[in-house]
Write an enzyme that holds these catalytic residues in place. Structure first.
Site, PDB file in Angstrom:
ATOM      1  N   GLY A  32      12.482   1.077  12.023  1.00 46.01           N
ATOM      2  CA  GLY A  32      13.391   2.153  12.446  1.00 46.01           C
ATOM      3  C   GLY A  32      13.549   3.192  11.340  1.00 46.01           C
ATOM      4  CG  HIS A  33      15.416   2.216   7.604  1.00 50.92           C
ATOM      5  ND1 HIS A  33      15.548   0.850   7.637  1.00 50.92           N
ATOM      6  CD2 HIS A  33      16.672   2.709   7.487  1.00 50.92           C
ATOM      7  CE1 HIS A  33      16.824   0.520   7.525  1.00 50.92           C
ATOM      8  NE2 HIS A  33      17.534   1.628   7.448  1.00 50.92           N
ATOM      9  CD  GLN A  57      28.364   2.823   4.383  1.00 57.98           C
ATOM     10  OE1 GLN A  57      28.068   3.836   3.765  1.00 57.98           O
ATOM     11  NE2 GLN A  57      27.707   2.446   5.475  1.00 57.98           N
ATOM     12  NE  ARG A 183      25.954  -5.223   8.524  1.00 61.35           N
ATOM     13  CZ  ARG A 183      26.201  -3.941   8.231  1.00 61.35           C
ATOM     14  NH1 ARG A 183      25.748  -2.998   9.022  1.00 61.35           N
ATOM     15  NH2 ARG A 183      26.905  -3.616   7.168  1.00 61.35           N
TER      16      ARG A 183
HETATM   17  O1  PAF Z   1      23.429   4.238   8.123  1.00 63.53           O
HETATM   18  C1  PAF Z   1      23.423   3.871   6.928  1.00 63.53           C
HETATM   19  O2  PAF Z   1      22.518   3.170   6.459  1.00 63.53           O
HETATM   20  C2  PAF Z   1      24.573   4.283   6.025  1.00 63.53           C
HETATM   21  O3  PAF Z   1      25.788   4.277   6.711  1.00 63.53           O
HETATM   22  C3  PAF Z   1      24.339   5.629   5.316  1.00 63.53           C
HETATM   23  C4  PAF Z   1      24.256   6.778   6.299  1.00 63.53           C
HETATM   24  C5  PAF Z   1      23.065   5.552   4.496  1.00 63.53           C
HETATM   25  C6  PAF Z   1      25.511   5.924   4.367  1.00 63.53           C
HETATM   26  O4  PAF Z   1      25.662   4.932   3.401  1.00 63.53           O
END
Ligand code: PAF
Length: 286
Positions: A32-33, A57, A183
């Site tokens: 996906g990345h 976060q 995950r």
């Molecule tokens: O989606 C993510 O992997 C994270 O929330 C992000 C956008 C890199 C911010 O840390």
């Protein structure tokens, strides 16, 4: 691929690079990345990726400590995907002093995922604004799997008049439909076999809505119960407006999306399916 060893070095490396496209990540990269990196290339001249597991976060009982960190493999994948520059700052480099100035998103930050992860979207918006200021890209890509995150970041960028195009990348799925996520590695073999149920249920709701079902509360409740009967602990299943993720005032109020978050074993999985009448559920690549 260049890996500047500091933020000033990255800024130097970014001189005269044309249109810069940023893809922020927390590493442990999957297909996906990589799809986001490849799409980034289409939108500009220089692709910059970041890897940073952003403590801000994560809540106190979230998975910050065990979040998978796979830097060497990530570098190989990014380089193979044609990324030009990678910034992977340490915590002390990105947060040299306590980050007391933060971006406080509006009420949406306390809904859906925000209800179950207090402070999460404040942490996301803060780090992304900081990365925007460091890299100063003309465009940035975020996956649609994190649908609410994409909305928060798009609204932040617009309201703060940042000259950055925020682009959503389609969710990439395994053959059995499970949305790819770092995950997923927390799932046991049995849980991994169960996990695609989440998207099957979301697709089924999307199909029901397209076929005219209008009792959204009932659809949401049934889905949540079905998941829980199969060993999940569901935070929410919600049919919302794509535009602002609010509850639709009536079934035809606008394009809809069905979103869910549920825990399976020690993994909290999220997913969503856009309900687009012309295209039908999932043909948009959800
Ligand atoms: O989606 C993510 O992997 C994270 O929330 C992000 C956008 C890199 C911010 O840390």
């Amino acid at each position: 691929m260049q890996i500047p060893s500091s933020i000033p070095e990255l800024r130097l490396a970014l001189r005269n690079r044309g249109r810069v496209v940023l893809v922020p990540t927390m590493g442990n990269l999957h297909a996906g990345h990589i799809a986001l990196m490849k799409e980034a290339r289409v939108h500009g001249d220089t692709v910059v990726a970041t890897i940073f597991v952003n403590r801000l976060q994560f809540g106190p009982s979230d998975d910050f400590d065990r979040y998978p960190r796979t830097f060497t493999e990530d570098c190989e994948r990014l380089s193979g995907a044609g990324v030009d520059l990678l910034l992977a700052p340490t915590e002390t480099e990105l947060y040299p002093e306590p980050q007391t100035y933060q971006v406080d998103p509006p009420a949406i930050q306390n809904q859906l995922d925000g209800e179950f992860r207090p402070g999460h979207f404040r942490g996301v918006a803060t780090v992304v604004l900081k990365l925007f200021n460091i890299v100063q890209p003309q465009a940035a890509l975020f996956g649609k799997k994190d649908y609410q995150q994409l909305l928060v970041l798009r609204n932040m960028t617009r309201q703060l008049a940042l000259p950055i195009d925020v682009i959503g990348g389609e969710t990439v799925r395994a053959d059995d439909g499970l949305a790819l996520s770092s995950r997923n590695s927390y799932l046991s073999a049995a849980e991994r076999a169960e996990a695609p149920r989440l998207q099957r249920i979301l697709r089924r709701i999307a199909a029901a809505v397209l076929a005219g079902a209008s009792d959204f509360t009932q659809l949401e409740r049934q889905a949540s119960e079905e998941l829980d009967q199969h060993g999940w602990q569901t935070d929410y299943v919600a049919i919302r407006l794509q535009a602002d993720l609010q509850v639709p005032s009536h079934p035809a109020a606008g394009p809809l999306v069905v979103l869910a978050a549920s825990r399976l074993g020690s993994a909290r999985l999220i997913d969503n399916v856009e309900i687009n009448p012309k295209k039908g559920p999932l043909t948009g690549g959800n």
